[in-house]
Motif scaffolding. Structure first.
Motif, PDB file in Angstrom:
ATOM      1  N   ALA A   8      -7.736  -1.676  -5.811  1.00 10.37           N
ATOM      2  CA  ALA A   8      -8.326  -1.921  -7.136  1.00 10.37           C
ATOM      3  C   ALA A   8      -8.241  -3.410  -7.464  1.00 10.37           C
ATOM      4  CB  ALA A   8      -7.608  -1.100  -8.196  1.00 10.37           C
ATOM      5  N   PHE A   9      -9.087  -3.834  -8.382  1.00  9.17           N
ATOM      6  CA  PHE A   9      -9.120  -5.235  -8.840  1.00  9.17           C
ATOM      7  C   PHE A   9      -9.332  -6.195  -7.676  1.00  9.17           C
ATOM      8  CE2 PHE A   9      -6.351  -3.030 -11.976  1.00  9.17           C
ATOM      9  CZ  PHE A   9      -7.214  -3.101 -13.060  1.00  9.17           C
TER      10      PHE A   9
ATOM     11  N   PHE B  29       0.848  -1.191   0.000  1.00  9.48           N
ATOM     12  CA  PHE B  29       0.000   0.000   0.000  1.00  9.48           C
ATOM     13  C   PHE B  29       0.886   1.245   0.000  1.00  9.48           C
ATOM     14  CE2 PHE B  29      -3.015  -3.110   1.261  1.00  9.48           C
ATOM     15  CZ  PHE B  29      -4.271  -2.612   0.954  1.00  9.48           C
TER      16      PHE B  29
ATOM     17  N   LEU C 299      -7.986   7.847  -7.018  1.00  4.54           N
ATOM     18  CA  LEU C 299      -6.646   7.231  -7.019  1.00  4.54           C
ATOM     19  C   LEU C 299      -6.709   5.825  -7.624  1.00  4.54           C
ATOM     20  CD1 LEU C 299      -5.247   8.420  -3.567  1.00  4.54           C
ATOM     21  CD2 LEU C 299      -4.369   9.044  -5.825  1.00  4.54           C
ATOM     22  N   MET C 300      -7.821   5.137  -7.406  1.00  3.98           N
ATOM     23  CA  MET C 300      -7.973   3.814  -8.029  1.00  3.98           C
ATOM     24  C   MET C 300      -8.125   3.968  -9.543  1.00  3.98           C
ATOM     25  SD  MET C 300      -7.548   1.760  -5.572  1.00  3.98           S
ATOM     26  CE  MET C 300      -6.546   3.055  -4.827  1.00  3.98           C
ATOM     27  N   VAL C 301      -8.928   4.940  -9.959  1.00  2.00           N
ATOM     28  CA  VAL C 301      -9.040   5.220 -11.397  1.00  2.00           C
ATOM     29  C   VAL C 301      -7.655   5.586 -11.931  1.00  2.00           C
ATOM     30  CG1 VAL C 301     -10.113   6.698 -13.141  1.00  2.00           C
ATOM     31  CG2 VAL C 301     -11.440   5.964 -11.152  1.00  2.00           C
ATOM     32  N   GLY C 302      -6.861   6.247 -11.106  1.00  2.00           N
ATOM     33  CA  GLY C 302      -5.517   6.652 -11.501  1.00  2.00           C
ATOM     34  C   GLY C 302      -4.496   5.523 -11.414  1.00  2.00           C
ATOM     35  N   GLY C 303      -4.946   4.328 -11.084  1.00  2.00           N
ATOM     36  CA  GLY C 303      -4.030   3.188 -11.139  1.00  2.00           C
ATOM     37  C   GLY C 303      -3.117   3.033  -9.939  1.00  2.00           C
ATOM     38  N   MET C 304      -3.414   3.723  -8.818  1.00  2.00           N
ATOM     39  CA  MET C 304      -2.529   3.586  -7.649  1.00  2.00           C
ATOM     40  C   MET C 304      -2.680   2.214  -6.987  1.00  2.00           C
ATOM     41  SD  MET C 304      -0.422   5.995  -7.366  1.00  2.00           S
ATOM     42  CE  MET C 304       0.214   5.656  -5.740  1.00  2.00           C
ATOM     43  N   ASP C 305      -3.785   1.531  -7.291  1.00  2.15           N
ATOM     44  CA  ASP C 305      -3.942   0.114  -6.942  1.00  2.15           C
ATOM     45  C   ASP C 305      -4.188  -0.147  -5.454  1.00  2.15           C
ATOM     46  OD1 ASP C 305      -3.239  -2.447  -8.892  1.00  2.15           O
ATOM     47  OD2 ASP C 305      -3.211  -2.902  -6.757  1.00  2.15           O
ATOM     48  N   LYS C 306      -3.263   0.244  -4.599  1.00  2.00           N
ATOM     49  CA  LYS C 306      -3.452   0.060  -3.158  1.00  2.00           C
ATOM     50  C   LYS C 306      -3.080   1.353  -2.461  1.00  2.00           C
ATOM     51  CE  LYS C 306      -2.349  -4.879  -2.929  1.00  2.00           C
ATOM     52  NZ  LYS C 306      -1.414  -5.848  -2.329  1.00  2.00           N
TER      53      LYS C 306
END
Lengths: 582, 582
Positions: free
Chosen positions: A240-241, A160, A204-211
């Protein structure tokens, strides 16, 4: 250099060492030929000794002038104590003082700086800087730091990233009331302080930060109840995911890590309970499962006799109180008075004693025979020696009432041991909640929560039945945190806003940026937030959060120490294009 | 389960593994019989292959519909790549896709999601969630997280406790303009957002917390210059029972730790420079010492000739530009134009070429002979082949001008290498600063800064000469942070407020709680604060802080993505007892 050691560090092995110490005078005892002073700092207490035979006269005299909470520096030699104090780590030694400097004098503090103080809540808040010197507060703040560090360590190790989201954002009508911040450069416009970084973490999830995670201050301008603060701290997370299972696993891992590192407690896999079951078995969406006393629903066995009170009730529900048959008639009457208090609100309570000889004696013997009461015992799981308490009425109300009674009885029975930790996931929360006053449904978690797959169609026909991918972590009867899988497509989000009564224009004005973002490749995502203040208090075995907050506000939202809020200059108001009116 | 691996993790050793991957379509190449797709997430890129011979026809067709930034999930087999890509860690393998699910479609992004994008600043800010997908921004945010974690690790190991101080505090007239927050429950009263937790950290010292830190948002309602944000992040620290030396050592240790852990750079003990020397040698209190070009003051050797410009100047000062004699006349003329720009503001520049043969040629040969110019070379440290640039005028102004020229020339000469780190302590700052407009002195650091021992008497006679126990950490010409030893007795603090023009009533109203606290045993204390945004940018080798902030505001203090600030409801205003007026 003010000190060579702190006041918690010297041991018998340091005997004969020349040291310099600084700190506060905790107390002093003057026996004439000898004076002892307890010198205190964050790390502990070291005893100083001044002795007519070995201490220069002028220093002896100076030592006599020291008052409580004076700040002093001493130089001296570590010597072995004649009478050791096994209660403190430095109890084997004392310091024979050769030099004494008063760094700052102190007025007599308005309350005693002891573990148990004579200061009331108000006085302690006004002089919070003195209250913080007391071990219970000081240790709570250090404990909080340790918890926060472990949270960061665990989440960092799990990949994270802590991202700081802005504090000056936009006011939204959803949820609680915002604190707002007038903009000087944009006349008539306001920022809002975040109630949570919800939309930013989704972006941030849309931005691909993932965790993502953040330990972050949040703000709610609500009428304050006891133990609520207008500013509070969240451990805020998003992934994300992921499906619900992924999120529960990670944050169960975090909680288990904290219990292990902070409390030295190993906890098995957390049980999971459906929201509906929690309400049915405990009358509460945050059941304390350190003890049993589960609800038994008695409609089938207690209705359709001649007892009108039960017959007319939507729900008849009882609990078995372990060993409760030992209560006297007077004690039971007091319990009946207790459930009638306005805070609980029950109209009355029916009870049945389960005698050791297997017989029953109830307050409604006129209507129920031994066979009937045996069924009550069966449904509530009562054993000989127990007391069965039964409430009846509207389902929602009676569940809340019996839940309050259950907690009260458990408290009296000593079943709520702060050293025992019983975490629980409550899952499958309803998507919507009926506002009984307005008759409208609103989002139970928040408007970004995703309905369970295939259930969105139910919105039109049976909105209250729609379940969400939403979950809470409950610890010892407290909601530690909660979260959900989010909506990640524009259509569903628009549908939700529509359902919640936003016009398309309102939805666009408030959340257009989020719906826009959903058009540019939003991944499936979800998250959760833990309330840090509450979490730390529970891990620390405390009921109230206030000692775990350095500078809390009172129930009117005031900081009585600095006297805030306060009036501001006319000039300042003018720059902000504002006028105060009554 | 959305994925078995992330897109940065698969290697040749994973060949033949069945995997599930999720991510964004970075790009796709369709060669008819084969389609390659680069699948991206936070961790990297994995190449997918769809192949007429091995991929089911329907999936082949579906693959053709994938656009940039579509969010997809695939299942497939890891196979070795025919033509390997040594530029990415997953370059040895690709995924032969057997299942493809589109999780979310995407509109064509308004700018390319590449390291070098075609999007302008405004567009990137509006769609910041897309900008964050780009490696330079994403990596900067991850870098920031790593720095913050290392800061916390180091300070925790040094026994510092992170304590959260409140965000809703009280407005003070000192310093910059406050953002204020109207209180609903306290009519006509306002909270202020902290410009720094200064008074709270001092109260924590009075409270015996001993070593405090916090990574904390601070707020200043200033007219924004480029690269300034209304909200910014500080590493805020305070220590009790310390002298300046203790503080410098700890935070030099922190900085060295960061340079080592983050940049892999080992730095020797940081040099220290008196403020007066920094001004004299670099014209600046934050000198970039990655290179020399120290100032040489030429009054003694250049005045009292017939050159009136110099004779009438308070200060004549020059620098030697290494190899500058190679500049053409035209280039030097451009330099002269450069110093005349309004941003620099010099009236003109005198120069002397130091030829390789040891002779000089200056723009003022009429007034200065070879022997005079040799003295200039001596004072400025010029060597054959250098160019000596000389400015003259008011001391303060000319120093600032020459400092700007020095930095400009160093930039042109490539002496400001972002991979080289030259930290420096600047110490012994003046206590007070003259406001040239009002003629009043105000606190250079802040009104809690302690004057050097024995200098407080000078306040009455020569206030500008009073030095403080105040220090800045400078890194590569940027002020990273600064701090001071604080006043810790009520009398001195009252004297300072008095000197700064507070009436006793104003001082009491604003800071009464602090002066009260000083009466109850305040320890000697001091601290410092680092600007995290700037520190991270410099460690990351960048000039601007914006990429290191997830959601920055523009120069009008607006968040153009969420469109804040914005108007609020009349209802909301009414609850806050406010009216907007023009």
């Amino acid at each position: 250099m003010y000190r060579s050691h702190n006041n918690g560090s010297l041991r018998a092995s340091d005997t004969n060492t020349e040291v310099t110490l600084s700190g506060w005078v905790q107390k002093s005892r003057d026996k004439g030929f000898m004076i002892w002073v307890d010198l205190r700092d964050r790390y502990g207490i070291t005893q100083l000794i001044f002795d007519e035979e070995r201490t220069p006269k002028n220093i002896m005299e100076q030592a006599r002038t020291l008052g409580r909470e004076f700040v002093i520096q001493v130089k001296g030699t570590v010597i072995e104590r004649a009478s050791k104090n096994p209660n403190i780590p430095t109890g084997d030694i004392e310091i024979l003082v050769s030099e004494l400097t008063v760094l700052n004098e102190a007025l007599t503090p308005p309350f005693t700086i002891e573990d148990e103080t004579d200061g009331g809540e108000d006085l302690r808040m006004k002089y919070r800087y003195l209250d913080i010197r007391r071990n219970p507060v000081k240790d709570s703040l250090i404990f909080r730091h340790r918890v926060a560090m472990e949270v960061r360590k665990y989440l960092s190790n799990e990949d994270f990233i802590e991202v700081e989201t802005p504090y000056l954002i936009k006011s939204t009508p959803e949820g609680a009331r915002d604190f707002v911040v007038p903009s000087r450069m944009n006349e008539g416009q306001f920022y809002a302080l975040p109630q949570s970084p919800q939309t930013f973490k989704q972006l941030l999830m849309v931005g691909g930060m993932d965790k993502y995670f953040q330990i972050v201050k949040c703000f709610r301008d609500e009428d304050l109840r006891a133990d609520r603060q207008p500013e509070f701290t969240q451990i805020d997370c998003e992934m994300a995911f992921v499906e619900q299972e992924d999120i529960l696993n990670i944050f169960e891992g975090l909680t288990r890590h904290l219990l292990k590192e902070i409390n030295g407690v190993t906890v098995e896999k957390f049980p999971r309970m459906l929201y509906d079951d929690a309400m049915r078995l405990y009358g509460n969406d945050k059941p304390d499962i350190r003890f049993g006393m589960e609800f038994g629903e008695l409609n089938d066995v207690a209705q359709h006799k001649d007892f009108k009170v039960f017959n007319s009730a939507e729900l008849v529900v009882g609990i078995a109180v372990p060993g409760g048959n030992s209560y006297t008639r007077k004690e039971i009457d007091k319990l009946i008075d207790w459930v009638k208090r306005p805070q609980v609100g029950a109209l009355g309570m029916v009870y049945a004693r389960y005698n050791d000889d297997g017989s029953y004696k109830s307050s409604v013997d006129k209507f129920y025979d031994q066979e009937d009461l045996a069924k009550w015992a069966d449904v509530t799981g009562a054993k000989p020696g127990d007391l069965i308490c039964v409430l009846s009425g509207d389902t929602n109300k009676v569940r809340a009432q019996l839940s309050a009674l259950r907690m009260e009885l458990a408290e009296r029975l000593g079943l709520r041991d702060p050293k025992v930790f019983a975490p629980l996931w409550v899952i499958d929360f309803p998507l919507l909640e009926l506002d009984e006053e307005t008759g409208h449904y609103h989002a139970m978690h928040h408007p970004f929560t995703s309905p369970k797959p295939g259930q969105i169609e139910l919105l039109a026909t049976d909105p209250g039945a729609v379940k969400a991918n939403a979950y809470d972590l409950v610890l010892n009867g407290n909601e530690i945190g909660g979260g959900s899988i989010r909506i990640h497509d524009k259509q569903t989000q628009a549908l939700m806003f529509d359902y919640l009564g936003f016009t398309p224009e309102e939805a666009k004005a408030q959340f257009g940026f989020l719906m826009d973002a959903f058009q540019y490749g939003a991944p499936p995502h979800g998250g959760l937030a833990f309330g840090l203040d509450r979490l730390v208090a529970i891990l620390g075995g405390q009921e109230t959060i206030r000692d775990f907050i350095a500078f809390p506000k009172n129930n009117s939202g005031r900081d009585v120490m600095i006297d805030a809020p306060a009036a501001i200059d006319e000039e300042q108001l003018k720059e902000l294009h504002l006028k105060v009116h009554a």
